[in-house]
Scaffold this active site. Sequence first.
Site, PDB file in Angstrom:
ATOM      1  N   ASP A   1      65.073  68.932  18.796  1.00  4.88           N
ATOM      2  CA  ASP A   1      65.397  68.383  20.110  1.00  4.88           C
ATOM      3  C   ASP A   1      64.821  66.977  20.212  1.00  4.88           C
ATOM      4  O   ASP A   1      63.712  66.771  20.684  1.00  4.88           O
ATOM      5  CB  ASP A   1      64.803  69.294  21.187  1.00  4.88           C
ATOM      6  CG  ASP A   1      65.445  69.035  22.524  1.00  4.88           C
ATOM      7  OD1 ASP A   1      66.459  68.306  22.568  1.00  4.88           O
ATOM      8  OD2 ASP A   1      64.936  69.561  23.530  1.00  4.88           O
TER       9      ASP A   1
ATOM     10  N   CYS B   1      65.401  63.079  57.939  1.00  2.00           N
ATOM     11  CA  CYS B   1      64.822  62.702  59.224  1.00  2.00           C
ATOM     12  C   CYS B   1      65.437  61.366  59.637  1.00  2.00           C
ATOM     13  O   CYS B   1      65.296  60.376  58.929  1.00  2.00           O
ATOM     14  CB  CYS B   1      63.309  62.586  59.086  1.00  2.00           C
ATOM     15  SG  CYS B   1      62.583  61.748  60.507  1.00  2.00           S
TER      16      CYS B   1
ATOM     17  N   LYS C   1      71.661  78.181  21.406  1.00  2.00           N
ATOM     18  CA  LYS C   1      70.557  77.545  22.128  1.00  2.00           C
ATOM     19  C   LYS C   1      69.667  78.590  22.795  1.00  2.00           C
ATOM     20  O   LYS C   1      70.156  79.556  23.378  1.00  2.00           O
ATOM     21  CB  LYS C   1      71.124  76.601  23.199  1.00  2.00           C
ATOM     22  CG  LYS C   1      71.963  75.481  22.593  1.00  2.00           C
ATOM     23  CD  LYS C   1      71.398  74.121  22.889  1.00  2.00           C
ATOM     24  CE  LYS C   1      71.997  73.566  24.132  1.00  2.00           C
ATOM     25  NZ  LYS C   1      71.657  72.211  24.420  1.00  2.00           N
TER      26      LYS C   1
ATOM     27  N   CYS D   1      61.181  67.173  61.723  1.00  2.00           N
ATOM     28  CA  CYS D   1      60.466  66.449  60.667  1.00  2.00           C
ATOM     29  C   CYS D   1      58.980  66.816  60.700  1.00  2.00           C
ATOM     30  O   CYS D   1      58.342  66.733  61.749  1.00  2.00           O
ATOM     31  CB  CYS D   1      60.636  64.944  60.853  1.00  2.00           C
ATOM     32  SG  CYS D   1      59.671  63.993  59.674  1.00  2.00           S
TER      33      CYS D   1
END
Length: 669
Positions: free
Chosen positions: A117, A424, A312, A406
């Site tokens: 990888d 928000c 995999k 929020c």
Amino acid sequence: MRQSEAKSRIERLRKEIKEYEYYYRVLNKPVISDFEFDLLLNELDTLEKKFPEFITEDSPTRRVGSDLTKEFRQFEHKYPMLSLGNTYNEEELRDFNARVEKVTGGPVEFVCELKFDGASISITYRNGKFLRAITRGDGTKGDDVSLNVKTIRSIPVKVTGDNIPDEFVMRGEILMPRAVFDRLNEERDKEGLPPFANPRNAASGTLKLLDPRIVASRELDCIFYFLLSDDLPHDTHLDNLTEAARWGFRVSENIRLCRSMEEVIIFINHWESERKKLPFDIDGVVIKVNSLTLQEELGFTAKSPRWAIAYKYKAEQVSTRLLSVSFQVGRTGNVTPVANLEPVFLAGSTVKRATLHNADQIALLGLHLNDIVYVEKGGEIIPKIVGVDQSSRNKNAKKVVFIANCPECGTPLIRNEGEANHFCPNYLHCPPQLKGRIEHFISRKAMDIDGLGEETVDLLFSKNLIRNYADLYELKVEQLVPLERLNKKSAENIIRGIKSSLSVPYSRVLFALGIRHVGETVAKTIAGKFRSIDDLMKADFESLTSVNEIGPKITSSIISFFADADNISIINRLRSYGIRFSEEDTKSPESDKLIGKTILISGVFQKHSREEYKNLIEKHGGKNTTSISGITSFILAGENMGPSKKEKAEEMGVLFISENEFLKIIGEE
Ligand code: IVH
């Protein structure tokens, strides 16, 4: 599924996949795991098979993702660099075997290899000498990263031995050992740089650095898995690899010749647990038909060989308890739910928190407090919750609900139609948004203000010296000197940094403003189409959405940004300080004939002076350079060019362009 539904799902999938590919391959910042990526790709493939009328040539199922960057010279691959079909289960492996046997007419030998990888590389050797190393790129052409690759010790620059073809290509994977990766991230952390998500990204990011000295310091390694040539020494894959190992290439010692799928599966299962002991990451096993004759008979699909497949491994998972959920407000007001977990060890580190993405994800998981949850590390650093153990839930468990207000300023949250995130809207007063916008404004890819960092912004904010980024330009040395952690020198530094940000070009200013959904790339696109901020402010919905890559989501966000009187007053203040708000201010090139080209001027000329040529290059969007490197596009060569320069350029295969040819390119002759 109806045809119209399929069409829109296909389009959506393509768009998403391309976006994820860009993050993964170009930015080296994966946002989803390989497994999730493959799921999307599979879904698209299945839909395209069902509705072939919607297949397009540029669909991600037809082509290999691209990692091409502008900084390197590009070369075509003599043999295209394809990808491999993926599978995650034994049944699909048996299907693969059945497909192979149908063509070959009987059992075949398979070579099993580890699937490293890292970043793939293709190196051409001519007459035993290293000629050029190219990245995968888009599979057809890739970036020339020879200078960087030559710094890797395990890669030979010269090979000797028997049966060496005059020209051949070695393919392999460039890897960063996990130990080096950990060290590198520690160092980056100390320097305040963002960490790499995993060794793969670190390896491919390193390969694309412009300074080979830094590459050399990163201790990369390379393991080769494929020999290609028109004149191969043997007729099986394994014999060729073994031969290449004799010539001096590093080939994995963990390769096995298997005579049945059962043997293949034993190899896979063995390495699923053993892989942790390897110094490098592997993400699976590659299974290849050994005989080259049979490989040829099996052939290729548009994207991958029919004679090989990758099995995999799924990302590692652990279970732990969900203690609570907190909600974080980002600089654009986006609210992200974060799971606080009972600490648990996973893939090399202790995990205490995991991202939950958004309200949909919480609903999809049906999450309750105290649940036992499954946590996985995908391609990214922050792990995520992928499932819940419903059976262990307490009857009175409380459901996790997304907050309505929020957490920082109490304003009711908004979720726009078609968007996954709550945000928000208290743009002007919500503290993390205020601070976050300033931090974004000063960041490296935006205004790049030296001397100022997050901590100083925090300090200035808490002392009420700044409330928005326009305030920065009114700061005085005398205001900063008395503050803790600052002195005269650092204060002067900060003010100097702020002043010099006035020369930052318009496209980066646009990015710095922090308009929701306007990232670096979008800002560049917008700056190319709307050449000044006044043009942009005047643009309506239609003219914005008519620009490629700008959809309704970005458009609405731009329009509402400029509809806000406070934003306009901040922009007017910035304008009065001298910030660049148009391409003209930025001295944009008169033509784009040389955009992306880095040019070296050498020798003596007839028609213009060297200085004039320098200006001409810039005028047409090109860049001047004074030394030959992997990124030099061509040399504008006059007479009496220095011999050492000439030799170096020839050695590196850099193109020579004469004075007349150059004038033709820019349309002066
Ligand atoms: S063979 C045509 N063998 O996996 C077959 N690839 O999608 C070419 N990889 O990016 C690939 N280890 O860089 C092969 N032992 C191995 C490999 C390997 C890693 C990478 C390769 C490519 C991807 C295939």
